[in-house]
Design a protein around this motif. Structure first.
Motif, PDB file in Angstrom:
ATOM      1  N   ALA A   1     -36.446  33.542  76.850  1.00  0.00           N
ATOM      2  CA  ALA A   1     -35.959  32.161  76.906  1.00  0.00           C
ATOM      3  C   ALA A   1     -35.366  31.698  75.582  1.00  0.00           C
ATOM      4  O   ALA A   1     -35.119  30.517  75.392  1.00  0.00           O
ATOM      5  CB  ALA A   1     -37.097  31.239  77.335  1.00  0.00           C
ATOM      6  N   GLY A   2     -35.155  32.619  74.667  1.00  0.00           N
ATOM      7  CA  GLY A   2     -34.505  32.265  73.418  1.00  0.00           C
ATOM      8  C   GLY A   2     -35.473  32.157  72.254  1.00  0.00           C
ATOM      9  O   GLY A   2     -36.581  32.675  72.290  1.00  0.00           O
ATOM     10  N   THR A   3     -35.033  31.433  71.258  1.00  0.00           N
ATOM     11  CA  THR A   3     -35.798  31.287  70.027  1.00  0.00           C
ATOM     12  C   THR A   3     -36.767  30.111  70.125  1.00  0.00           C
ATOM     13  O   THR A   3     -36.721  29.327  71.084  1.00  0.00           O
ATOM     14  CB  THR A   3     -34.844  31.024  68.846  1.00  0.00           C
ATOM     15  N   LEU A   4     -37.587  29.964  69.112  1.00  0.00           N
ATOM     16  CA  LEU A   4     -38.488  28.820  69.054  1.00  0.00           C
ATOM     17  C   LEU A   4     -37.689  27.510  69.055  1.00  0.00           C
ATOM     18  O   LEU A   4     -38.114  26.518  69.654  1.00  0.00           O
ATOM     19  CB  LEU A   4     -39.373  28.916  67.808  1.00  0.00           C
ATOM     20  N   ALA A   5     -36.535  27.524  68.449  1.00  0.00           N
ATOM     21  CA  ALA A   5     -35.682  26.321  68.435  1.00  0.00           C
ATOM     22  C   ALA A   5     -35.214  25.949  69.844  1.00  0.00           C
ATOM     23  O   ALA A   5     -34.872  24.788  70.095  1.00  0.00           O
ATOM     24  CB  ALA A   5     -34.481  26.542  67.527  1.00  0.00           C
ATOM     25  N   ASP A   6     -35.212  26.908  70.763  1.00  0.00           N
ATOM     26  CA  ASP A   6     -34.818  26.648  72.149  1.00  0.00           C
ATOM     27  C   ASP A   6     -35.997  26.256  73.038  1.00  0.00           C
ATOM     28  O   ASP A   6     -35.817  26.021  74.228  1.00  0.00           O
ATOM     29  CB  ASP A   6     -34.166  27.895  72.753  1.00  0.00           C
ATOM     30  N   SER A   7     -37.185  26.177  72.476  1.00  0.00           N
ATOM     31  CA  SER A   7     -38.383  25.935  73.285  1.00  0.00           C
ATOM     32  C   SER A   7     -38.388  24.568  73.962  1.00  0.00           C
ATOM     33  O   SER A   7     -39.134  24.360  74.926  1.00  0.00           O
ATOM     34  CB  SER A   7     -39.640  26.121  72.443  1.00  0.00           C
ATOM     35  N   TRP A   8     -37.570  23.642  73.504  1.00  0.00           N
ATOM     36  CA  TRP A   8     -37.488  22.333  74.149  1.00  0.00           C
ATOM     37  C   TRP A   8     -37.107  22.483  75.623  1.00  0.00           C
ATOM     38  O   TRP A   8     -37.428  21.613  76.442  1.00  0.00           O
ATOM     39  CB  TRP A   8     -36.474  21.429  73.429  1.00  0.00           C
TER      40      TRP A   8
ATOM     41  N   ILE B   1     -33.590  15.121  76.301  1.00  0.00           N
ATOM     42  CA  ILE B   1     -34.968  15.356  75.859  1.00  0.00           C
ATOM     43  C   ILE B   1     -35.813  14.095  75.981  1.00  0.00           C
ATOM     44  O   ILE B   1     -36.932  14.131  76.502  1.00  0.00           O
ATOM     45  CB  ILE B   1     -35.004  15.929  74.426  1.00  0.00           C
ATOM     46  N   ALA B   2     -35.314  12.964  75.533  1.00  0.00           N
ATOM     47  CA  ALA B   2     -36.084  11.715  75.621  1.00  0.00           C
ATOM     48  C   ALA B   2     -36.372  11.364  77.084  1.00  0.00           C
ATOM     49  O   ALA B   2     -37.485  10.943  77.426  1.00  0.00           O
ATOM     50  CB  ALA B   2     -35.344  10.573  74.933  1.00  0.00           C
ATOM     51  N   ALA B   3     -35.401  11.560  77.953  1.00  0.00           N
ATOM     52  CA  ALA B   3     -35.597  11.283  79.378  1.00  0.00           C
ATOM     53  C   ALA B   3     -36.610  12.248  79.991  1.00  0.00           C
ATOM     54  O   ALA B   3     -37.427  11.844  80.831  1.00  0.00           O
ATOM     55  CB  ALA B   3     -34.265  11.370  80.121  1.00  0.00           C
TER      56      ALA B   3
END
Length: 76
Positions: A22-29, A59-61
Protein backbone atom coordinates in the motif's frame (compact mmCIF):
# COMPACT_ATOMS: atom_id res chain seq x y z
CA UNK A 1 14.71 -1.11 1.99
CA UNK A 2 12.95 -2.78 -0.97
CA UNK A 3 14.67 -6.06 -0.06
CA UNK A 4 13.42 -5.82 3.53
CA UNK A 5 9.89 -5.11 2.29
CA UNK A 6 10.04 -8.14 -0.01
CA UNK A 7 11.29 -10.33 2.85
CA UNK A 8 8.35 -9.31 5.03
CA UNK A 9 5.90 -9.84 2.17
CA UNK A 10 7.32 -13.33 1.58
CA UNK A 11 6.87 -14.15 5.27
CA UNK A 12 3.25 -12.97 5.21
CA UNK A 13 2.58 -15.05 2.08
CA UNK A 14 4.21 -18.08 3.76
CA UNK A 15 1.75 -17.65 6.63
CA UNK A 16 -1.10 -17.94 4.11
CA UNK A 17 -2.12 -14.31 3.68
CA UNK A 18 -2.36 -12.17 0.57
CA UNK A 19 -0.08 -9.14 0.39
CA UNK A 20 -0.77 -5.71 -1.03
CA UNK A 21 1.95 -3.09 -1.01
CA UNK A 22 0.00 0.00 0.00
CA UNK A 23 2.98 2.30 -0.34
CA UNK A 24 5.13 4.16 2.12
CA UNK A 25 4.36 5.33 5.63
CA UNK A 26 3.58 8.73 4.11
CA UNK A 27 0.78 7.01 2.15
CA UNK A 28 -0.74 5.42 5.27
CA UNK A 29 -3.47 8.08 5.40
CA UNK A 30 -5.19 5.97 2.70
CA UNK A 31 -5.94 3.38 5.40
CA UNK A 32 -6.93 5.67 8.26
CA UNK A 33 -10.41 5.93 9.82
CA UNK A 34 -13.11 6.98 7.38
CA UNK A 35 -11.02 6.37 4.25
CA UNK A 36 -12.48 3.98 1.66
CA UNK A 37 -10.16 1.10 2.63
CA UNK A 38 -10.48 1.44 6.42
CA UNK A 39 -12.05 -1.56 8.18
CA UNK A 40 -13.76 -2.89 5.08
CA UNK A 41 -14.12 -6.55 4.15
CA UNK A 42 -12.56 -6.35 0.70
CA UNK A 43 -10.81 -8.81 -1.56
CA UNK A 44 -7.43 -7.88 -3.05
CA UNK A 45 -8.88 -6.09 -6.06
CA UNK A 46 -11.42 -4.27 -3.92
CA UNK A 47 -8.71 -3.15 -1.51
CA UNK A 48 -6.50 -1.93 -4.35
CA UNK A 49 -9.45 0.03 -5.74
CA UNK A 50 -10.30 1.52 -2.32
CA UNK A 51 -6.69 2.59 -1.77
CA UNK A 52 -6.64 4.21 -5.22
CA UNK A 53 -9.98 5.92 -4.55
CA UNK A 54 -8.71 7.68 -1.42
CA UNK A 55 -8.30 11.42 -1.89
CA UNK A 56 -5.86 13.40 0.26
CA UNK A 57 -8.11 16.45 -0.04
CA UNK A 58 -10.79 14.49 1.84
CA UNK A 59 -8.75 13.55 4.93
CA UNK A 60 -10.70 15.91 7.20
CA UNK A 61 -14.00 14.57 5.83
CA UNK A 62 -12.83 10.97 6.33
CA UNK A 63 -12.00 11.71 9.98
CA UNK A 64 -15.34 13.45 10.55
CA UNK A 65 -17.18 10.49 9.01
CA UNK A 66 -15.29 8.03 11.23
CA UNK A 67 -16.00 10.13 14.32
CA UNK A 68 -19.71 10.29 13.48
CA UNK A 69 -19.87 6.52 12.90
CA UNK A 70 -18.13 5.81 16.21
CA UNK A 71 -20.08 8.36 18.29
CA UNK A 72 -23.00 6.05 19.19
CA UNK A 73 -20.58 3.68 20.91
CA UNK A 74 -19.34 6.28 23.38
CA UNK A 75 -21.17 7.24 26.57
CA UNK A 76 -21.74 10.95 26.90
Amino acid sequence: MPQAKETVQDLIRALGFDVIDAGTLADSWRQQPGAPAYCRDLDMEGLKAALAQADARQIAAYRLKADQEAAPYFVR
